[in-house]
Scaffold this motif. Sequence first.
Motif, short mmCIF file in Angstrom:
data_model
loop_
_atom_site.label_atom_id
_atom_site.label_comp_id
_atom_site.label_asym_id
_atom_site.label_seq_id
_atom_site.Cartn_x
_atom_site.Cartn_y
_atom_site.Cartn_z
N LEU A 153 -6.04 -10.42 -76.87
CA LEU A 153 -4.90 -11.68 -76.45
C LEU A 153 -5.23 -12.30 -75.13
O LEU A 153 -4.68 -13.66 -75.29
N ARG A 154 -5.40 -11.96 -74.12
CA ARG A 154 -5.39 -12.15 -72.82
C ARG A 154 -7.44 -11.62 -72.11
O ARG A 154 -7.72 -10.57 -72.10
N ASP A 155 -8.03 -12.48 -71.99
CA ASP A 155 -9.57 -12.40 -70.95
C ASP A 155 -9.28 -12.23 -70.19
O ASP A 155 -7.80 -12.72 -69.27
N ALA A 156 -10.45 -11.33 -69.64
CA ALA A 156 -9.74 -11.48 -67.32
C ALA A 156 -9.90 -12.16 -66.36
O ALA A 156 -11.05 -12.46 -66.86
N SER A 157 -10.08 -12.71 -65.79
CA SER A 157 -9.59 -13.86 -64.82
C SER A 157 -9.63 -13.52 -63.15
O SER A 157 -10.01 -11.55 -63.04
N VAL A 158 -10.35 -13.72 -62.49
CA VAL A 158 -11.27 -13.56 -61.28
C VAL A 158 -9.74 -13.10 -60.26
O VAL A 158 -9.43 -13.92 -59.96
N PRO A 159 -9.17 -12.09 -60.40
CA PRO A 159 -8.39 -11.59 -59.63
C PRO A 159 -8.73 -11.98 -58.35
O PRO A 159 -9.80 -12.38 -57.14
N GLN A 160 -7.77 -12.83 -57.23
CA GLN A 160 -7.36 -13.61 -56.23
C GLN A 160 -6.58 -12.63 -55.29
O GLN A 160 -7.35 -12.88 -54.15
N GLU A 161 -6.29 -11.09 -55.02
CA GLU A 161 -5.76 -10.59 -53.91
C GLU A 161 -5.86 -9.43 -54.55
O GLU A 161 -5.50 -9.00 -56.10
N PRO A 162 -6.38 -8.69 -53.82
CA PRO A 162 -6.69 -6.90 -53.62
C PRO A 162 -5.58 -6.43 -53.91
O PRO A 162 -4.23 -6.82 -53.53
N ILE A 163 -5.79 -5.30 -54.44
CA ILE A 163 -4.58 -4.27 -54.64
C ILE A 163 -4.35 -3.23 -53.98
O ILE A 163 -3.70 -2.33 -53.69
N SER A 164 -5.53 -3.07 -53.31
CA SER A 164 -5.84 -2.37 -51.82
C SER A 164 -6.34 -2.84 -50.95
O SER A 164 -7.82 -3.22 -51.43
N PRO A 165 -6.42 -2.27 -49.74
CA PRO A 165 -5.77 -1.47 -49.31
C PRO A 165 -4.03 -2.55 -49.01
O PRO A 165 -4.03 -3.22 -49.38
N ASN A 166 -2.57 -1.69 -49.47
CA ASN A 166 -1.44 -2.29 -49.37
C ASN A 166 -1.09 -2.17 -48.03
O ASN A 166 -0.29 -1.86 -47.46
N THR A 167 -1.30 -2.83 -47.62
CA THR A 167 -1.27 -3.96 -46.25
C THR A 167 0.36 -3.12 -45.76
O THR A 167 0.75 -2.66 -44.39
N ASN A 168 1.60 -3.53 -46.62
CA ASN A 168 2.54 -4.03 -46.31
C ASN A 168 3.21 -2.16 -45.70
O ASN A 168 3.73 -1.95 -45.10
N LEU A 169 2.86 -1.52 -47.59
CA LEU A 169 3.21 -0.85 -47.78
C LEU A 169 2.26 1.28 -47.14
O LEU A 169 2.78 1.54 -46.63
N ASN A 170 1.59 0.14 -46.29
CA ASN A 170 0.79 1.56 -45.53
C ASN A 170 1.18 1.28 -44.33
O ASN A 170 1.38 2.58 -43.32
N LEU A 171 1.33 0.01 -43.22
CA LEU A 171 2.44 0.62 -42.38
C LEU A 171 3.87 0.58 -42.23
O LEU A 171 4.29 1.30 -41.55
N ALA A 172 4.34 -0.13 -43.57
CA ALA A 172 5.85 1.43 -43.71
C ALA A 172 5.69 2.60 -43.38
O ALA A 172 6.45 3.15 -42.96
N LEU A 173 4.64 3.32 -44.28
CA LEU A 173 4.00 4.11 -44.13
C LEU A 173 4.05 4.93 -42.91
O LEU A 173 4.55 6.94 -42.91
N GLY A 174 3.37 4.22 -42.48
CA GLY A 174 2.50 4.91 -40.77
C GLY A 174 4.14 4.64 -40.50
O GLY A 174 3.84 5.92 -39.43
N LEU A 175 4.71 4.08 -40.34
CA LEU A 175 6.18 3.85 -39.25
C LEU A 175 6.96 5.20 -39.75
O LEU A 175 7.74 6.05 -38.74
N LEU A 176 7.03 5.26 -40.75
CA LEU A 176 8.33 6.71 -41.55
C LEU A 176 7.77 7.89 -40.86
O LEU A 176 8.22 8.33 -40.47
N ILE A 177 5.98 7.72 -41.29
CA ILE A 177 5.46 9.35 -40.60
C ILE A 177 5.53 10.16 -39.22
O ILE A 177 5.20 10.51 -38.91
N GLY A 178 5.15 8.08 -38.28
CA GLY A 178 4.97 8.38 -36.71
C GLY A 178 6.20 8.61 -36.22
O GLY A 178 7.03 9.60 -35.72
N LEU A 179 7.39 8.39 -37.18
CA LEU A 179 9.14 8.35 -36.62
C LEU A 179 9.72 10.07 -36.87
O LEU A 179 10.27 10.33 -36.37
N ALA A 180 9.02 10.80 -37.83
CA ALA A 180 9.28 11.43 -38.99
C ALA A 180 8.88 12.84 -37.86
O ALA A 180 9.51 13.84 -37.64
#
Length: 467
Positions: A153-180
């Motif tokens: 149904l759909r061939d694979a195309s070359v991905p343009q963006e990485p799935i990891s690392p998720n910069t925004n998610l990592n920074l948010a987790l770092g902020l929450l963990i550091g705050l806690a």
Amino acid sequence: MELADYLRILRKRWLVILVLTLVGIAAAATATLLTTPQFRATTQVFVFVPSTGTAGDLAQGGSFAQNQVRSYAEAVNTPRVLEDVVASLGIDETAEELGESVTAEAPLNTVNIEISVVRESPTEAAEIANATTTSFRAVIDDITSGQVSVSVLRDASVPQEPISPNTNLNLALGLLIGLAVGVGLAVLLEVLDTRIRGQRDVEALTTAPIIGGIAYDPSAVKRPLIVHDDPHSPRAEAFRTLRTNLQFLDIEPGARSFVVTSSVPAEGKSTTSANLAIALADSGARVVIIDGDLRRPKLAEYMGLEGAVGLTDVLIQRVSLADALQPWGRRGLTVLPAGSVPPNPSELLGSRAMQSLVHALEQEFDVVIIDMPPLLPVTDAALVSKMTKGALVVAAAGKTDRGELQGAIAALENVGAKVSGVIITMLPTKGPDAYGYGRYGYGGYGYTAEAGSASAETKRRKKAARR
């Protein structure tokens, strides 16, 4: 703890919380930068049973494909499928190693299979996904003898963006963990900190009234007699407030003699004694201050007097009391220095001669202030306190341990002495525990009333000078 306590901790330990929050964000950012990006390429295939028969045959074939599609999805990661991929692309991996980066999922109630490949190279991920799909179609056709077909149904195309690392998610987790962690550490530090910080800590240990609060002054060593050196300063006003509170505290008739002591050394008891005596004398009272610290006398040095002859010499009858007393300033303040340091201070201070001396001074002066050593190291202050109206215990904010203050008060109570009041010194001028003038008022009297009194007294002096 109540909500107000936690808010106070946040205000007090905000720097710790901020630092750990920033550390958490920095750690997350570092981990993100050090993590190799991963790319995912996905193909989608449709599994069906070919049929040229009736609608019932089509429905039966669809139902069969739907029931078997999960089994077909599990076949994607098998060596039979992946070995052809390794061989066709020339990948330097085994089929088992390649299988760690290949996944296949069959959404519920569908006949679709999604084949995903995660690799460091986006191009390689797309190539492996498409090659895996081709091999999978061939294997299914082979093992079902063509009874089940797989359509792309759909061939694979070359991905343009990485799935990891998720910069925004990592920074948010770092902020929450550091705050806690920061908040947790701040609360832990507050719980483990047993030092006296302010009025609430003292009130939790004793029912004795808090009759004064003196703010911390880094120049107190150079200017110990602030009431005399800078009479219009806020710190001098705090001593005048202490004077007023002491006057309202001692409303019963009789002798007005007080011991000023503390739990441990360096809490400001001697400077408190001297400034309180000066403030009392400025109000017109006849005051005598005695340096009862026969181990480390300080009053003679603070007040610029000759201290070679004093209390010790009077107690051993080497000199008369009248010869040992020294007038100070232009008001009614008299000082009795400690004199020479004796080998037996406790015996001298607990003697009948000391009791007779205190009684004689009570008859001659309006107020008798006795500066005594700390209570915990020696028993001198407890012995003399029994001879007076009571003891004024000095506690230094940020220095005196709660256990030390509790032990000092217990030492007085054990000998039957009265704790007339507590004076908190070295109060911070900033932060949640900051000293506020008037906060330690007694009977409604605080900084405002004293400031008005001081202002009126200043006006009267100016008028007298004009005359």
